[in-house]
Design a protein around this motif. Structure first.
Motif, PDB file in Angstrom:
ATOM      1  N   ARG A  62       0.827  -1.214   0.000  1.00  0.00           N
ATOM      2  CA  ARG A  62       0.000   0.000   0.000  1.00  0.00           C
ATOM      3  C   ARG A  62       0.861   1.264   0.000  1.00  0.00           C
ATOM      4  N   CYS A  63       1.982   1.207  -0.680  1.00  0.00           N
ATOM      5  CA  CYS A  63       2.930   2.325  -0.671  1.00  0.00           C
ATOM      6  C   CYS A  63       2.385   3.494  -1.483  1.00  0.00           C
ATOM      7  N   GLU A  64       1.955   4.526  -0.784  1.00  0.00           N
ATOM      8  CA  GLU A  64       1.405   5.713  -1.439  1.00  0.00           C
ATOM      9  C   GLU A  64       2.489   6.514  -2.160  1.00  0.00           C
ATOM     10  N   VAL A  65       3.716   6.432  -1.697  1.00  0.00           N
ATOM     11  CA  VAL A  65       4.807   7.167  -2.334  1.00  0.00           C
ATOM     12  C   VAL A  65       5.037   6.623  -3.748  1.00  0.00           C
ATOM     13  N   LEU A  66       5.057   5.301  -3.888  1.00  0.00           N
ATOM     14  CA  LEU A  66       5.229   4.721  -5.224  1.00  0.00           C
ATOM     15  C   LEU A  66       4.004   4.984  -6.094  1.00  0.00           C
ATOM     16  N   GLU A  67       2.844   5.019  -5.476  1.00  0.00           N
ATOM     17  CA  GLU A  67       1.636   5.370  -6.225  1.00  0.00           C
ATOM     18  C   GLU A  67       1.735   6.810  -6.732  1.00  0.00           C
ATOM     19  N   ASP A  68       2.242   7.712  -5.897  1.00  0.00           N
ATOM     20  CA  ASP A  68       2.459   9.099  -6.321  1.00  0.00           C
ATOM     21  C   ASP A  68       3.480   9.171  -7.463  1.00  0.00           C
ATOM     22  N   ALA A  69       4.537   8.382  -7.364  1.00  0.00           N
ATOM     23  CA  ALA A  69       5.556   8.366  -8.425  1.00  0.00           C
ATOM     24  C   ALA A  69       4.938   7.889  -9.733  1.00  0.00           C
ATOM     25  N   TYR A  70       4.081   6.884  -9.655  1.00  0.00           N
ATOM     26  CA  TYR A  70       3.395   6.395 -10.860  1.00  0.00           C
ATOM     27  C   TYR A  70       2.512   7.494 -11.452  1.00  0.00           C
ATOM     28  N   GLU A  71       1.762   8.172 -10.602  1.00  0.00           N
ATOM     29  CA  GLU A  71       0.885   9.245 -11.081  1.00  0.00           C
ATOM     30  C   GLU A  71       1.696  10.386 -11.706  1.00  0.00           C
ATOM     31  N   ARG A  72       2.865  10.686 -11.155  1.00  0.00           N
ATOM     32  CA  ARG A  72       3.731  11.725 -11.730  1.00  0.00           C
ATOM     33  C   ARG A  72       4.301  11.278 -13.076  1.00  0.00           C
ATOM     34  N   TRP A  73       4.519   9.980 -13.225  1.00  0.00           N
ATOM     35  CA  TRP A  73       5.003   9.470 -14.508  1.00  0.00           C
ATOM     36  C   TRP A  73       3.899   9.582 -15.561  1.00  0.00           C
ATOM     37  N   VAL A  74       2.654   9.261 -15.169  1.00  0.00           N
ATOM     38  CA  VAL A  74       1.518   9.328 -16.091  1.00  0.00           C
ATOM     39  C   VAL A  74       1.212  10.780 -16.450  1.00  0.00           C
ATOM     40  N   ALA A  75       1.171  11.644 -15.445  1.00  0.00           N
ATOM     41  CA  ALA A  75       0.835  13.063 -15.653  1.00  0.00           C
ATOM     42  C   ALA A  75       1.802  13.920 -14.847  1.00  0.00           C
ATOM     43  N   PRO A  76       2.956  14.281 -15.435  1.00  0.00           N
ATOM     44  CA  PRO A  76       3.958  15.064 -14.704  1.00  0.00           C
ATOM     45  C   PRO A  76       3.380  16.370 -14.144  1.00  0.00           C
ATOM     46  N   ASP A  77       3.810  16.681 -12.910  1.00  0.00           N
ATOM     47  CA  ASP A  77       3.359  17.888 -12.214  1.00  0.00           C
ATOM     48  C   ASP A  77       4.588  18.696 -11.837  1.00  0.00           C
ATOM     49  N   SER A  78       4.710  19.862 -12.411  1.00  0.00           N
ATOM     50  CA  SER A  78       5.903  20.679 -12.135  1.00  0.00           C
ATOM     51  C   SER A  78       5.658  21.715 -11.046  1.00  0.00           C
ATOM     52  N   ASP A  79       4.509  21.662 -10.382  1.00  0.00           N
ATOM     53  CA  ASP A  79       4.186  22.649  -9.351  1.00  0.00           C
ATOM     54  C   ASP A  79       4.617  22.234  -7.945  1.00  0.00           C
ATOM     55  N   SER A  80       5.250  21.084  -7.800  1.00  0.00           N
ATOM     56  CA  SER A  80       5.662  20.607  -6.481  1.00  0.00           C
ATOM     57  C   SER A  80       6.930  21.321  -6.030  1.00  0.00           C
ATOM     58  N   PRO A  81       7.112  21.448  -4.725  1.00  0.00           N
ATOM     59  CA  PRO A  81       8.348  22.045  -4.209  1.00  0.00           C
ATOM     60  C   PRO A  81       9.569  21.234  -4.664  1.00  0.00           C
ATOM     61  N   ALA A  82      10.698  21.909  -4.820  1.00  0.00           N
ATOM     62  CA  ALA A  82      11.923  21.284  -5.328  1.00  0.00           C
ATOM     63  C   ALA A  82      12.364  20.094  -4.479  1.00  0.00           C
TER      64      ALA A  82
END
Length: 188
Positions: A62-82
């Motif tokens: 249930r790793c939400e971090v890897l789920e977030d990484a997958y979502e960023r790969w599908v739809a990159p988000d450049s608004d996140s803090p560095a």
């Protein structure tokens, strides 16, 4: 190395050992420093303080971090803090690599992709540690199967890689005979 709670010790650790848990984002064992990929600073600090004999990399289904990484790969988000981008970028690259190697496919259900990605990440983190630590250190990778992905019974721990080996039959040959460890793999 994980902050996950487990009843009893995961092999090769036993109850008499001094065990230190290191919690990292997406159980990453490496980080970028001055353009180089280096051992995670928390692990490096421990390595300078102690003689490490074993490292356990523990992922969970249930790793939400890897789920977030997958979502960023599908739809990159450049608004996140560095800082967040810097820690997630290696995991987004891992997602891309998993698709390129054919371990993941867009036709797979999201749950399957997530669970396979968890195991792939554990394998890759163990592979990196093999290069960064002396060969005398046993490096084991586990997945905490919270959902019953590896068997019909959830909430078990599965050894998915041992010193870089990922074939369950071969892993079993390297375990002591008196050891009771669940060995499995979704990617084999």
């Amino acid at each position: 190395m994980s902050n996950c709670k487990h009843q009893g010790s995961l092999w090769p650790v036993d109850a008499t050992w001094n065990v230190v848990g290191v919690q990292t984002l997406g159980n990453q064992t490496r980080e970028r420093y001055e353009g180089e990929t280096v051992l995670d600073s928390n692990i490096e600090h421990l390595r300078t303080q102690y003689e490490i004999t074993a490292v356990l990399v523990v992922g969970h289904t249930r790793c939400e971090v890897l789920e977030d990484a997958y979502e960023r790969w599908v739809a990159p988000d450049s608004d996140s803090p560095a800082g967040i981008e810097a820690r997630l970028d290696p995991l987004v690259s891992l997602v891309e690599d998993g698709f390129e190697r054919g371990l993941l496919a867009e036709s797979m259900p999201l749950r399957t992709v997530r669970n396979r990605l968890v195991e792939y990440n554990v394998r890759q983190q163990v592979r990196f540690l093999q290069q960064a630590l002396p060969p005398s250190v046993t490096i084991a990778g586990y997945v905490h199967d919270q959902d019953g992905e590896y068997s019909s019974f959830p909430d078990k721990w599965y050894l998915v890689t041992l010193d870089g080996e990922t074939e369950p039959t071969t892993i079993r040959t390297h375990l002591p005979e008196d050891t009771s460890v669940h060995v499995a793999g979704l990617l084999t």
